[in-house]
Design a protein around this motif. Sequence first.
Motif, mmCIF file in Angstrom:
data_model
loop_
_atom_site.group_PDB
_atom_site.id
_atom_site.type_symbol
_atom_site.label_atom_id
_atom_site.label_comp_id
_atom_site.label_asym_id
_atom_site.label_seq_id
_atom_site.Cartn_x
_atom_site.Cartn_y
_atom_site.Cartn_z
ATOM 1 N N ARG A 1 -1.819 9.320 1.264
ATOM 2 C CA ARG A 1 -3.251 9.554 1.343
ATOM 3 C C ARG A 1 -4.018 9.137 2.227
ATOM 4 O O ARG A 1 -4.861 9.898 2.710
ATOM 5 N N ILE A 2 -3.796 8.027 3.055
ATOM 6 C CA ILE A 2 -4.657 7.483 4.027
ATOM 7 C C ILE A 2 -4.401 8.438 5.291
ATOM 8 O O ILE A 2 -5.299 8.650 5.777
ATOM 9 N N HIS B 1 -6.313 11.522 4.664
ATOM 10 C CA HIS B 1 -7.577 11.481 5.135
ATOM 11 C C HIS B 1 -7.916 11.449 6.564
ATOM 12 O O HIS B 1 -8.766 11.971 7.011
ATOM 13 N N LEU C 1 0.700 -1.150 0.054
ATOM 14 C CA LEU C 1 -0.063 -0.083 0.013
ATOM 15 C C LEU C 1 0.795 1.132 0.124
ATOM 16 O O LEU C 1 0.389 2.549 0.287
ATOM 17 N N SER D 1 0.156 -3.983 4.998
ATOM 18 C CA SER D 1 0.986 -3.522 3.585
ATOM 19 C C SER D 1 2.070 -4.390 3.338
ATOM 20 O O SER D 1 2.526 -4.906 2.504
ATOM 21 N N GLU E 1 -0.095 4.533 -1.196
ATOM 22 C CA GLU E 1 -1.352 5.079 -0.792
ATOM 23 C C GLU E 1 -1.378 5.673 0.894
ATOM 24 O O GLU E 1 -2.212 6.092 1.184
ATOM 25 N N MET E 2 -0.270 5.304 1.400
ATOM 26 C CA MET E 2 -0.210 5.563 2.885
ATOM 27 C C MET E 2 -0.141 6.871 3.201
ATOM 28 O O MET E 2 -0.971 7.267 4.115
ATOM 29 N N LEU F 1 -2.205 -0.611 9.380
ATOM 30 C CA LEU F 1 -2.248 -0.560 7.892
ATOM 31 C C LEU F 1 -0.817 -0.859 7.335
ATOM 32 O O LEU F 1 -0.584 -1.561 6.411
ATOM 33 N N TYR G 1 -3.866 3.208 13.494
ATOM 34 C CA TYR G 1 -4.459 2.629 12.457
ATOM 35 C C TYR G 1 -3.518 2.694 11.387
ATOM 36 O O TYR G 1 -3.418 1.825 10.545
ATOM 37 N N ILE G 2 -2.696 3.550 11.213
ATOM 38 C CA ILE G 2 -1.651 3.820 9.968
ATOM 39 C C ILE G 2 -0.708 2.501 10.453
ATOM 40 O O ILE G 2 -0.265 1.738 9.604
#
Length: 88
Positions: free
Chosen positions: A26-27, A30, A20, A52, A23-24, A48, A44-45
């Motif tokens: 961008r996450i 967000h 990922l 990933s 995208e990290m 993830l 959470y990150i």
Amino acid sequence: MLELYFKYPRVLRRLRDGALGGEMDRIAAHFCEVGYKRASAKIYISRLGRFSDFAARNGGSATIDQTAIDRLCTACRRQHPALPRERQ
């Protein structure tokens, strides 16, 4: 954007190197935009990021399906036995 939550270069690199990786940031953006508290977003990150990394090592470019998620959960339970078991 990951720099809002993490400061160590090795951690940032690890988060961006997995499946990922692209995208990290961008996450993370967000989470910031919707108002997550810093501590919650970091948890959470981090999770993830672990997923990933697992996906990159075990799935390559394959689609992430339920089987891949189940393998991750099994691997996490082996590493962290205190995690709750799946309900039958």
